[in-house]
Design a protein around this motif. Structure first.
Motif, mmCIF file in Angstrom:
data_model
loop_
_atom_site.group_PDB
_atom_site.id
_atom_site.type_symbol
_atom_site.label_atom_id
_atom_site.label_comp_id
_atom_site.label_asym_id
_atom_site.label_seq_id
_atom_site.Cartn_x
_atom_site.Cartn_y
_atom_site.Cartn_z
ATOM 1 N N LEU A 1 -6.892 -8.828 6.734
ATOM 2 C CA LEU A 1 -7.442 -7.664 7.415
ATOM 3 C C LEU A 1 -7.830 -6.602 6.386
ATOM 4 O O LEU A 1 -7.209 -6.480 5.342
ATOM 5 C CB LEU A 1 -6.429 -7.075 8.397
ATOM 6 C CG LEU A 1 -6.042 -7.954 9.589
ATOM 7 C CD1 LEU A 1 -4.995 -7.241 10.446
ATOM 8 C CD2 LEU A 1 -7.263 -8.298 10.436
ATOM 9 N N PRO A 2 -8.851 -5.794 6.687
ATOM 10 C CA PRO A 2 -9.279 -4.777 5.721
ATOM 11 C C PRO A 2 -8.455 -3.501 5.821
ATOM 12 O O PRO A 2 -7.819 -3.223 6.843
ATOM 13 C CB PRO A 2 -10.734 -4.499 6.163
ATOM 14 C CG PRO A 2 -10.689 -4.697 7.656
ATOM 15 C CD PRO A 2 -9.730 -5.849 7.881
ATOM 16 N N VAL A 3 -8.482 -2.714 4.745
ATOM 17 C CA VAL A 3 -8.012 -1.334 4.816
ATOM 18 C C VAL A 3 -9.076 -0.528 5.552
ATOM 19 O O VAL A 3 -10.261 -0.614 5.241
ATOM 20 C CB VAL A 3 -7.790 -0.751 3.413
ATOM 21 C CG1 VAL A 3 -7.447 0.733 3.494
ATOM 22 C CG2 VAL A 3 -6.697 -1.508 2.678
ATOM 23 N N ILE A 4 -8.666 0.257 6.546
ATOM 24 C CA ILE A 4 -9.612 1.043 7.333
ATOM 25 C C ILE A 4 -9.367 2.521 7.046
ATOM 26 O O ILE A 4 -8.361 3.090 7.461
ATOM 27 C CB ILE A 4 -9.462 0.766 8.839
ATOM 28 C CG1 ILE A 4 -9.688 -0.719 9.125
ATOM 29 C CG2 ILE A 4 -10.440 1.624 9.647
ATOM 30 C CD1 ILE A 4 -9.449 -1.107 10.577
ATOM 31 N N TYR B 1 0.856 -1.187 0.000
ATOM 32 C CA TYR B 1 0.000 0.000 0.000
ATOM 33 C C TYR B 1 0.891 1.236 0.000
ATOM 34 O O TYR B 1 1.751 1.405 0.868
ATOM 35 C CB TYR B 1 -0.912 0.002 1.224
ATOM 36 C CG TYR B 1 -1.864 -1.166 1.263
ATOM 37 C CD1 TYR B 1 -3.055 -1.135 0.550
ATOM 38 C CD2 TYR B 1 -1.563 -2.304 2.002
ATOM 39 C CE1 TYR B 1 -3.941 -2.212 0.579
ATOM 40 C CE2 TYR B 1 -2.432 -3.388 2.034
ATOM 41 C CZ TYR B 1 -3.618 -3.337 1.316
ATOM 42 O OH TYR B 1 -4.485 -4.407 1.348
ATOM 43 N N CYS C 1 -5.332 6.301 6.369
ATOM 44 C CA CYS C 1 -5.957 5.015 6.656
ATOM 45 C C CYS C 1 -5.048 4.156 7.512
ATOM 46 O O CYS C 1 -3.905 4.511 7.809
ATOM 47 C CB CYS C 1 -6.290 4.279 5.354
ATOM 48 S SG CYS C 1 -4.800 3.726 4.459
ATOM 49 N N PRO D 1 -3.412 -2.809 6.215
ATOM 50 C CA PRO D 1 -3.153 -4.071 6.916
ATOM 51 C C PRO D 1 -1.732 -4.565 6.751
ATOM 52 O O PRO D 1 -1.159 -4.529 5.667
ATOM 53 C CB PRO D 1 -4.166 -5.039 6.280
ATOM 54 C CG PRO D 1 -4.517 -4.442 4.965
ATOM 55 C CD PRO D 1 -4.412 -2.961 5.135
ATOM 56 N N TRP E 1 -1.952 -3.080 11.754
ATOM 57 C CA TRP E 1 -2.033 -2.200 10.596
ATOM 58 C C TRP E 1 -0.899 -1.186 10.646
ATOM 59 O O TRP E 1 -0.332 -0.935 11.725
ATOM 60 C CB TRP E 1 -3.358 -1.421 10.586
ATOM 61 C CG TRP E 1 -4.589 -2.205 10.332
ATOM 62 C CD1 TRP E 1 -5.261 -2.340 9.158
ATOM 63 C CD2 TRP E 1 -5.351 -2.959 11.302
ATOM 64 N NE1 TRP E 1 -6.380 -3.119 9.320
ATOM 65 C CE2 TRP E 1 -6.462 -3.511 10.624
ATOM 66 C CE3 TRP E 1 -5.195 -3.218 12.670
ATOM 67 C CZ2 TRP E 1 -7.399 -4.305 11.267
ATOM 68 C CZ3 TRP E 1 -6.129 -4.017 13.315
ATOM 69 C CH2 TRP E 1 -7.217 -4.551 12.612
ATOM 70 N N GLN F 1 -3.474 -8.743 15.162
ATOM 71 C CA GLN F 1 -4.109 -7.924 14.139
ATOM 72 C C GLN F 1 -3.404 -6.566 14.124
ATOM 73 O O GLN F 1 -3.550 -5.777 15.060
ATOM 74 C CB GLN F 1 -5.601 -7.746 14.424
ATOM 75 C CG GLN F 1 -6.372 -9.062 14.467
ATOM 76 C CD GLN F 1 -7.855 -8.850 14.695
ATOM 77 O OE1 GLN F 1 -8.474 -8.014 14.043
ATOM 78 N NE2 GLN F 1 -8.412 -9.598 15.633
#
Length: 316
Positions: free
Chosen positions: A111-114, A14, A103, A106, A163, A161
Motif C-alpha cells: 500500500l502507498p503512503v498517502i 514510518y 499522512c 501503510p 493505514w 487495506q
C-alpha cells in the motif's frame, strides 16, 4: 517521510515526529522484541531540522555498533544502523530522513503512503472512506455513515487495506503555513460563461501556464475567488479576505458539505496529476464555519457581475 527498515525482515517503520520504542506495547508506538530491550527503551524525534535518537534504557542503544550516551539526543544520518539492548539485537537501518508529514502510513505491504493536506478519498474494495480536516482543525474519517475524529496512530481502512494515521502537524505547522503563503508567484485565471455553468481555469506558475480546462469543481474555486477579489477591493486586510460561510457556500452550490469536500479533493488530485511538485495542494484554507481560497493573485473573465466579458483581476 522518515523510515527505518528492518535488516532481515525488511519491515518498514514510518516515524512519527515523536516516536517511542520499547517492549511495552501499551506505552510505545513500536514494540521491540529484543530480550535486552527495556519496557521504554528509546525515542526518535524530529527537532525541526534533524531526526535524533535518545536512549532511555538500562542496556543501551547502539548506532553503528557504538553506544550512544543515555539521556542525550544523538543526530541520525542516512544508512545508520541501530540496535536496541545489545549488539546481538535486530538491526534497523535509517533509510529516509525526510521531515515528518501528516499522512496515512501503510500497515500492509504494497500500500502507498498517502499524504494528507485537506481531503483524501480512499477506495478499499466496496468501502469508500473520506479523510478530511474540518474547520476546527480536527482530522475526521467518514465512512458515509458518520465521521469519526482521528488521533495520532489510529488505524484507518477496510477490507484488508489498512493505514496508520500520523498527525505531525505540531512539527510541520510553521513550515506548511510558510509554504502556502510563499506561493505569490501563482496566478489563477478563471474564464466563465455568462451563466457560470462552464468554468475554465489556467494557472501561471514558475513562468509556465498550465491549462486545467473546464471542470465542474472549478465553479467552487470561482465562487471563493470572487469573494477574495471583492474583499480586496474593499481594502480588507489579508487575514480577513475571501472567507465564505460554509452554509452559504453549500446553498450557493446546491450541495451538502460532503460533496463540497469531494470537489476540493478532485481539484487537488487534478493539480497533483499535472503539477506534482506544486504548492497548490493546500488550495483551501479553513477557520471555524468558513472557507477561502488560499491564493491571492486571481483574474476572472466573464461570469455574473461582469460587464460584456470584462476581466477583473487583483494582485494583492
Amino acid at each position: 517521510m522518515a523510515q527505518l527498515i528492518h535488516s532481515t525482515q525488511h519491515q518498514i517503520l514510518y516515524l512519527h515526529n515523536n516516536h517511542t520504542l520499547g517492549r511495552d506495547t501499551c506505552t510505545n508506538i513500536t514494540a521491540l522484541n529484543a530480550p535486552a530491550a527495556s519496557r521504554n527503551h528509546a525515542i526518535i524525534a524530529w527537532d525541526g531540522a534533524h531526526w535524533k535518537i535518545k536512549d532511555i534504557s538500562k542496556n543501551g542503544t547502539f548506532v553503528n555498533r557504538l553506544p550512544i550516551k543515555t539521556g542525550c539526543f544523538h543526530t541520525l544520518h542516512l544508512q545508520d544502523h541501530i540496535q536496541f539492548g545489545d549488539l546481538s539485537a535486530d538491526t534497523w537501518e535509517v533509510a529516509d530522513l525526510a521531515p515528518p508529514i501528516t499522512c496515512l502510513a501503510p500497515l500492509v505491504n504494497g500500500l502507498p503512503v498517502i499524504e494528507l493536506f485537506d481531503i483524501e478519498i480512499i477506495n478499499t474494495g466496496n468501502t469508500e472512506l473520506m479523510i478530511y480536516l474540518d474547520e476546527r482543525g480536527q482530522w475526521q474519517c467518514d465512512d458515509g455513515q458518520s465521521p469519526m475524529p482521528l488521533a495520532d496512530g489510529d488505524r484507518v481502512g477496510a477490507n484488508g487495506q489498512f493505514w496508520a494515521f500520523l498527525d505531525t502537524r505540531a512539527a510541520t505547522a510553521t513550515q506548511t503555513f510558510e509554504a502556502a503563503r510563499s506561493a505569490d508567484d501563482v496566478i489563477f485565471h478563471f474564464s466563465a460563461s455568462s451563466n457560470e455553468e462552464h468554468v475554465s481555469l489556467k494557472i501561471d506558475m514558475n513562468n509556465t501556464t498550465v491549462d486545467l480546462g473546464e471542470r465542474n469543481h472549478h465553479y467552487l474555486l470561482l465562487l471563493l475567488a470572487k469573494q477574495r477579489l471583492e474583499d480586496t477591493r474593499k481594502g480588507l486586510p489579508d487575514h480577513d479576505q475571501g472567507w465564505v460561510n460554509k452554509d452559504v457556500l453549500c446553498h450557493m452550490m446546491g450541495m451538502i458539505e460532503q460533496h463540497i469536500n469531494i470537489q476540493i479533493h478532485r481539484f487537488r488530485k487534478q493539480v497533483a496529476a499535472v503539477m506534482p511538485q506544486s504548492p497548490l495542494q493546500q488550495i483551501i484554507e479553513r477557520r471555524p464555519g468558513e472557507l477561502r481560497i488560499a491564493h491571492r493573485q486571481l483574474t476572472i473573465k466573464g461570469g455574473f457581475q461582469q460587464l460584456q466579458g470584462a476581466q477583473t483581476s487583483v494582485n494583492a
